[in-house]
Design a protein around this motif. Structure first.
Motif, PDB file in Angstrom:
ATOM      1  N   UNK A 269       0.675  -1.345   0.330  1.00  0.00           N
ATOM      2  CA  UNK A 269      -0.062   0.249   0.370  1.00  0.00           C
ATOM      3  C   UNK A 269       0.883   0.948   0.023  1.00  0.00           C
ATOM      4  N   UNK A 270       2.224   1.336   1.006  1.00  0.00           N
ATOM      5  CA  UNK A 270       3.153   2.341   0.911  1.00  0.00           C
ATOM      6  C   UNK A 270       2.960   2.605  -1.027  1.00  0.00           C
TER       7      UNK A 270
ATOM      8  N   UNK B 205       2.456   5.745  -3.146  1.00  0.00           N
ATOM      9  CA  UNK B 205       3.747   6.687  -3.615  1.00  0.00           C
ATOM     10  C   UNK B 205       4.079   6.710  -5.345  1.00  0.00           C
ATOM     11  N   UNK B 206       3.735   5.862  -5.530  1.00  0.00           N
ATOM     12  CA  UNK B 206       3.848   5.604  -7.456  1.00  0.00           C
ATOM     13  C   UNK B 206       2.906   5.932  -8.247  1.00  0.00           C
ATOM     14  N   UNK B 207       2.025   5.743  -7.574  1.00  0.00           N
ATOM     15  CA  UNK B 207       0.488   5.413  -8.759  1.00  0.00           C
ATOM     16  C   UNK B 207      -0.642   6.362  -8.063  1.00  0.00           C
ATOM     17  N   UNK B 208      -1.340   7.074  -9.484  1.00  0.00           N
ATOM     18  CA  UNK B 208      -2.290   7.634  -8.330  1.00  0.00           C
ATOM     19  C   UNK B 208      -3.605   7.272  -8.341  1.00  0.00           C
ATOM     20  N   UNK B 209      -3.582   7.562  -7.403  1.00  0.00           N
ATOM     21  CA  UNK B 209      -4.945   7.438  -6.724  1.00  0.00           C
ATOM     22  C   UNK B 209      -6.578   7.561  -7.531  1.00  0.00           C
ATOM     23  N   UNK B 210      -7.227   6.821  -7.436  1.00  0.00           N
ATOM     24  CA  UNK B 210      -8.246   6.513  -8.105  1.00  0.00           C
ATOM     25  C   UNK B 210      -8.052   6.530  -9.585  1.00  0.00           C
ATOM     26  N   UNK B 211      -6.644   6.067 -10.103  1.00  0.00           N
ATOM     27  CA  UNK B 211      -6.976   5.645 -11.435  1.00  0.00           C
ATOM     28  C   UNK B 211      -7.026   3.907 -11.467  1.00  0.00           C
ATOM     29  N   UNK B 212      -7.381   3.667 -13.061  1.00  0.00           N
ATOM     30  CA  UNK B 212      -7.502   1.749 -12.711  1.00  0.00           C
ATOM     31  C   UNK B 212      -5.710   0.990 -12.727  1.00  0.00           C
ATOM     32  N   UNK B 213      -5.418   1.651 -12.635  1.00  0.00           N
ATOM     33  CA  UNK B 213      -4.624   1.182 -12.474  1.00  0.00           C
ATOM     34  C   UNK B 213      -4.330   0.874 -10.314  1.00  0.00           C
ATOM     35  N   UNK B 214      -4.321   1.966 -10.116  1.00  0.00           N
ATOM     36  CA  UNK B 214      -4.330   2.189  -9.144  1.00  0.00           C
ATOM     37  C   UNK B 214      -5.377   1.304  -8.139  1.00  0.00           C
ATOM     38  N   UNK B 215      -6.618   1.356  -8.660  1.00  0.00           N
ATOM     39  CA  UNK B 215      -7.367   0.382  -8.492  1.00  0.00           C
ATOM     40  C   UNK B 215      -7.066  -1.517  -8.778  1.00  0.00           C
TER      41      UNK B 215
END
Length: 121
Positions: free
Chosen positions: A65-66, A70-80
Motif C-alpha cells: 500500500x505504501x 507513492x508510485x501510482x495516482x489514487x483513483x486511477x484504474x491501475x491503482x484500483x
C-alpha cells in the motif's frame, strides 16, 4: 580544499537524512502491522505462531500500500486494480495463517461477511 570538504559534508548529511526518512516509513509500516495483528489476536485468541504469520501478512500488505500510494495516482484504474489484488492477497495470506474456522470468525469480526460465502464453498 575547504569547498571540497564542505561539499562532502553536505552530501553526507543529505545521504543520512534520506536513509532515516526511509527507516521511519518502515518503522511506521511495522507498527501498523503489529497493531493490526495484535488487535486480531485479542479478538480471535490465536497462538504466537499464527500471530507472526498474520503480522507478516499485514506487513507485506502495508508495504504494498505504501509503494502503491507513492508510485501510482489514487483513483486511477491501475491503482484500483493493484489495490484489489493487494486486498485479495491479504485475505489469502490471513486465511492461510488462521485456517478455515478462525478465518470465518475473522470475517465476521471485521464485518466482511460477503467473503464468508467464498470460504464455505
Amino acid at each position: 580544499m575547504k569547498k571540497i570538504f564542505t561539499f562532502c559534508f553536505f552530501a553526507f548529511a543529505l545521504l543520512i537524512g534520506t536513509q532515516s526518512a526511509m527507516a521511519q516509513d518502515q518503522a511506521e509500516i511495522n507498527e501498523k502491522a503489529i497493531v493490526k495483528a495484535k488487535e486480531l489476536r485479542s479478538v480471535l485468541k490465536f497462538n504466537d505462531s499464527k500471530l507472526e504469520q498474520v503480522y507478516n501478512a499485514y506487513q507485506a500488505y502495508e508495504n504494498k500500500i505504501y509503494s502503491l500510494d507513492k508510485y501510482l495516482t489514487s483513483g486511477s484504474t491501475e491503482y484500483n486494480e493493484v489495490l484489489l489484488k493487494t486486498n485479495k492477497k491479504l485475505q489469502s495470506s490471513i486465511k492461510d495463517a488462521l485456517g478455515n474456522d478462525l478465518y470465518k470468525r475473522y470475517l465476521i469480526a471485521t464485518k466482511q461477511e460477503e467473503l464468508l460465502e467464498d470460504v464455505e464453498d
